[in-house]
Design a protein around this motif. Structure first.
Motif, PDB file in Angstrom:
ATOM      1  N   ARG A  24      17.045  -2.046 -26.993  1.00 15.40           N
ATOM      2  CA  ARG A  24      16.669  -0.803 -25.436  1.00 15.40           C
ATOM      3  C   ARG A  24      16.969  -0.463 -24.494  1.00 15.40           C
ATOM      4  O   ARG A  24      16.482  -2.014 -23.902  1.00 15.40           O
ATOM      5  CB  ARG A  24      15.853   0.377 -26.334  1.00 15.40           C
ATOM      6  N   GLN A  25      17.014  -0.253 -23.382  1.00  9.14           N
ATOM      7  CA  GLN A  25      17.187  -0.449 -21.955  1.00  9.14           C
ATOM      8  C   GLN A  25      16.093   0.004 -21.848  1.00  9.14           C
ATOM      9  O   GLN A  25      15.346   0.977 -22.634  1.00  9.14           O
ATOM     10  CB  GLN A  25      18.316   0.601 -21.325  1.00  9.14           C
ATOM     11  N   ARG A  26      15.654  -0.637 -20.606  1.00 10.25           N
ATOM     12  CA  ARG A  26      14.930  -0.615 -19.993  1.00 10.25           C
ATOM     13  C   ARG A  26      13.982   1.500 -19.018  1.00 10.25           C
ATOM     14  O   ARG A  26      15.374   1.673 -18.977  1.00 10.25           O
ATOM     15  CB  ARG A  26      14.460  -1.820 -18.484  1.00 10.25           C
ATOM     16  N   GLU A  27      12.900   1.597 -19.554  1.00 11.78           N
ATOM     17  CA  GLU A  27      12.508   2.640 -18.376  1.00 11.78           C
ATOM     18  C   GLU A  27      11.537   3.054 -18.340  1.00 11.78           C
ATOM     19  O   GLU A  27      10.645   1.741 -18.272  1.00 11.78           O
ATOM     20  CB  GLU A  27      12.601   3.575 -20.025  1.00 11.78           C
ATOM     21  N   GLU A  28      11.737   3.941 -17.798  1.00  8.92           N
ATOM     22  CA  GLU A  28      10.109   4.581 -16.326  1.00  8.92           C
ATOM     23  C   GLU A  28       9.022   4.747 -17.284  1.00  8.92           C
ATOM     24  O   GLU A  28       9.184   6.060 -18.218  1.00  8.92           O
ATOM     25  CB  GLU A  28      10.150   5.211 -15.488  1.00  8.92           C
ATOM     26  N   VAL A  29       8.062   4.123 -17.085  1.00  6.60           N
ATOM     27  CA  VAL A  29       6.412   4.836 -18.242  1.00  6.60           C
ATOM     28  C   VAL A  29       6.307   5.113 -17.251  1.00  6.60           C
ATOM     29  O   VAL A  29       5.719   6.726 -17.570  1.00  6.60           O
ATOM     30  CB  VAL A  29       5.777   3.543 -18.317  1.00  6.60           C
ATOM     31  N   ALA A  30       5.350   5.181 -16.089  1.00 12.01           N
ATOM     32  CA  ALA A  30       4.860   6.232 -14.908  1.00 12.01           C
ATOM     33  C   ALA A  30       5.344   5.600 -13.674  1.00 12.01           C
ATOM     34  O   ALA A  30       5.595   4.637 -13.145  1.00 12.01           O
ATOM     35  CB  ALA A  30       3.260   5.841 -15.242  1.00 12.01           C
ATOM     36  N   SER A  31       4.475   6.182 -12.821  1.00  9.98           N
ATOM     37  CA  SER A  31       4.314   6.090 -11.707  1.00  9.98           C
ATOM     38  C   SER A  31       3.517   6.470 -10.315  1.00  9.98           C
ATOM     39  O   SER A  31       3.113   7.748 -11.124  1.00  9.98           O
ATOM     40  CB  SER A  31       5.663   6.425 -10.864  1.00  9.98           C
ATOM     41  N   ILE A  32       3.491   6.259  -9.457  1.00 13.65           N
ATOM     42  CA  ILE A  32       2.093   6.181  -8.886  1.00 13.65           C
ATOM     43  C   ILE A  32       2.402   5.938  -6.899  1.00 13.65           C
ATOM     44  O   ILE A  32       2.700   4.985  -7.098  1.00 13.65           O
ATOM     45  CB  ILE A  32       0.588   5.531  -8.992  1.00 13.65           C
ATOM     46  N   SER A  33       1.850   7.302  -6.604  1.00  8.33           N
ATOM     47  CA  SER A  33       2.751   7.246  -5.125  1.00  8.33           C
ATOM     48  C   SER A  33       1.576   6.105  -4.200  1.00  8.33           C
ATOM     49  O   SER A  33       0.767   6.013  -4.792  1.00  8.33           O
ATOM     50  CB  SER A  33       2.478   8.610  -4.838  1.00  8.33           C
ATOM     51  N   SER A  74       0.928  -1.477  -0.005  1.00  4.93           N
ATOM     52  CA  SER A  74       0.276  -0.048  -0.006  1.00  4.93           C
ATOM     53  C   SER A  74       0.358   1.431  -0.009  1.00  4.93           C
ATOM     54  O   SER A  74       0.478   2.142  -0.942  1.00  4.93           O
ATOM     55  CB  SER A  74      -0.866   0.020   1.097  1.00  4.93           C
ATOM     56  N   PHE A  75       1.491   1.277   0.725  1.00  8.28           N
ATOM     57  CA  PHE A  75       2.458   2.643   0.244  1.00  8.28           C
ATOM     58  C   PHE A  75       3.919   2.617  -0.034  1.00  8.28           C
ATOM     59  O   PHE A  75       4.486   3.773  -0.067  1.00  8.28           O
ATOM     60  CB  PHE A  75       2.904   3.198   2.712  1.00  8.28           C
ATOM     61  N   ARG A  76       4.179   1.250  -1.065  1.00 10.63           N
ATOM     62  CA  ARG A  76       4.958   1.564  -2.050  1.00 10.63           C
ATOM     63  C   ARG A  76       4.493   2.754  -3.070  1.00 10.63           C
ATOM     64  O   ARG A  76       3.600   2.827  -3.865  1.00 10.63           O
ATOM     65  CB  ARG A  76       5.722   0.552  -2.008  1.00 10.63           C
ATOM     66  N   THR A  77       5.431   3.120  -3.672  1.00 11.13           N
ATOM     67  CA  THR A  77       5.287   3.644  -4.746  1.00 11.13           C
ATOM     68  C   THR A  77       5.537   3.046  -6.122  1.00 11.13           C
ATOM     69  O   THR A  77       6.342   2.408  -5.847  1.00 11.13           O
ATOM     70  CB  THR A  77       6.305   5.093  -4.902  1.00 11.13           C
ATOM     71  N   MET A  78       4.333   2.738  -7.002  1.00  8.79           N
ATOM     72  CA  MET A  78       4.579   1.995  -7.954  1.00  8.79           C
ATOM     73  C   MET A  78       5.362   2.230  -9.537  1.00  8.79           C
ATOM     74  O   MET A  78       4.837   3.236  -9.812  1.00  8.79           O
ATOM     75  CB  MET A  78       3.515   1.134  -7.860  1.00  8.79           C
ATOM     76  N   ALA A  79       5.591   1.656 -10.231  1.00  8.14           N
ATOM     77  CA  ALA A  79       5.621   1.868 -11.591  1.00  8.14           C
ATOM     78  C   ALA A  79       6.096   1.143 -12.556  1.00  8.14           C
ATOM     79  O   ALA A  79       5.700  -0.055 -12.561  1.00  8.14           O
ATOM     80  CB  ALA A  79       7.310   2.663 -11.573  1.00  8.14           C
ATOM     81  N   TRP A  80       5.229   1.464 -13.788  1.00 10.12           N
ATOM     82  CA  TRP A  80       5.092   0.481 -15.188  1.00 10.12           C
ATOM     83  C   TRP A  80       7.012   1.599 -15.470  1.00 10.12           C
ATOM     84  O   TRP A  80       7.240   2.012 -15.608  1.00 10.12           O
ATOM     85  CB  TRP A  80       3.877   1.047 -15.938  1.00 10.12           C
ATOM     86  N   TYR A  81       7.455   0.252 -16.318  1.00 11.70           N
ATOM     87  CA  TYR A  81       8.454   0.243 -16.806  1.00 11.70           C
ATOM     88  C   TYR A  81       8.316  -0.317 -18.686  1.00 11.70           C
ATOM     89  O   TYR A  81       7.667  -1.412 -18.499  1.00 11.70           O
ATOM     90  CB  TYR A  81      10.091  -0.698 -16.469  1.00 11.70           C
ATOM     91  N   ARG A  82       9.383  -0.587 -19.407  1.00 15.64           N
ATOM     92  CA  ARG A  82       9.167  -1.162 -20.362  1.00 15.64           C
ATOM     93  C   ARG A  82      10.467  -1.108 -21.227  1.00 15.64           C
ATOM     94  O   ARG A  82      11.217  -0.293 -20.968  1.00 15.64           O
ATOM     95  CB  ARG A  82       7.939  -0.272 -21.517  1.00 15.64           C
ATOM     96  N   GLN A  83      10.660  -2.269 -22.079  1.00 11.75           N
ATOM     97  CA  GLN A  83      12.242  -2.124 -23.139  1.00 11.75           C
ATOM     98  C   GLN A  83      11.711  -2.844 -24.430  1.00 11.75           C
ATOM     99  O   GLN A  83      11.175  -3.938 -24.082  1.00 11.75           O
ATOM    100  CB  GLN A  83      12.575  -3.351 -22.073  1.00 11.75           C
ATOM    101  N   ALA A  84      11.991  -2.325 -24.763  1.00  9.36           N
ATOM    102  CA  ALA A  84      12.074  -2.306 -26.393  1.00  9.36           C
ATOM    103  C   ALA A  84      13.237  -2.868 -27.266  1.00  9.36           C
ATOM    104  O   ALA A  84      14.264  -2.892 -26.584  1.00  9.36           O
ATOM    105  CB  ALA A  84      11.817  -1.211 -27.040  1.00  9.36           C
ATOM    106  N   PRO A  85      13.322  -3.910 -28.114  1.00  8.33           N
ATOM    107  CA  PRO A  85      13.816  -4.565 -28.217  1.00  8.33           C
ATOM    108  C   PRO A  85      15.334  -3.642 -28.871  1.00  8.33           C
ATOM    109  O   PRO A  85      15.220  -2.616 -29.133  1.00  8.33           O
ATOM    110  CB  PRO A  85      13.679  -5.506 -29.949  1.00  8.33           C
TER     111      PRO A  85
END
Length: 116
Positions: free
Chosen positions: A43-52, A30-41
């Motif tokens: 390319r390095q993995r990148e953060e797409v979005a986060s939510i507190s 519950s108290f963790r800030t969570m995020a979505w990441y993506r990795q294209a062929p």
């Protein structure tokens, strides 16, 4: 045992939509800030979005997805979601969830393919 399980990916035409889901277990979510990441062929993995945590009062988005993607969470289900609209071919990637800063073991991800 910490586990992140992503789902909801697939193939979609440009302009289409997908909703990704991530179920977390073995963590105090519950108290963790969570995020979505993506990795294209190739390319390095990148953060797409986060939510507190806990109520998601603050969210951030990469410039490339701002206005098209929406991140949300359901603490009762230990879940985080990514609604993706107006998808573009450059959104093609494997999508992962994790904490912001990626402090947990990675899940298997879910493949998103945007093509005509």
């Amino acid at each position: 045992q910490v586990q992140l399980v992503e789902s909801g990916g697939g193939w979609v035409q440009p302009g289409g939509s997908l909703r990704l889901s991530c179920a977390a277990s073995g963590i105090s979510f519950s108290f963790r800030t969570m995020a979505w990441y993506r990795q294209a062929p190739g390319r390095q993995r990148e953060e797409v979005a986060s939510i507190s945590g806990p109520v998601g009062s603050s969210s951030t988005y990469a410039d490339s997805v701002k206005g098209r993607f929406t991140i949300s969470r359901d603490n009762a289900k230990n879940a985080v979601y990514l609604q993706m609209n107006s998808l573009k071919p450059e959104d093609t990637a494997v999508y992962y969830c994790n904490t912001k800063g990626s402090t947990l073991p990675w899940g298997q991800g879910t493949q998103v393919t945007v093509s005509s």
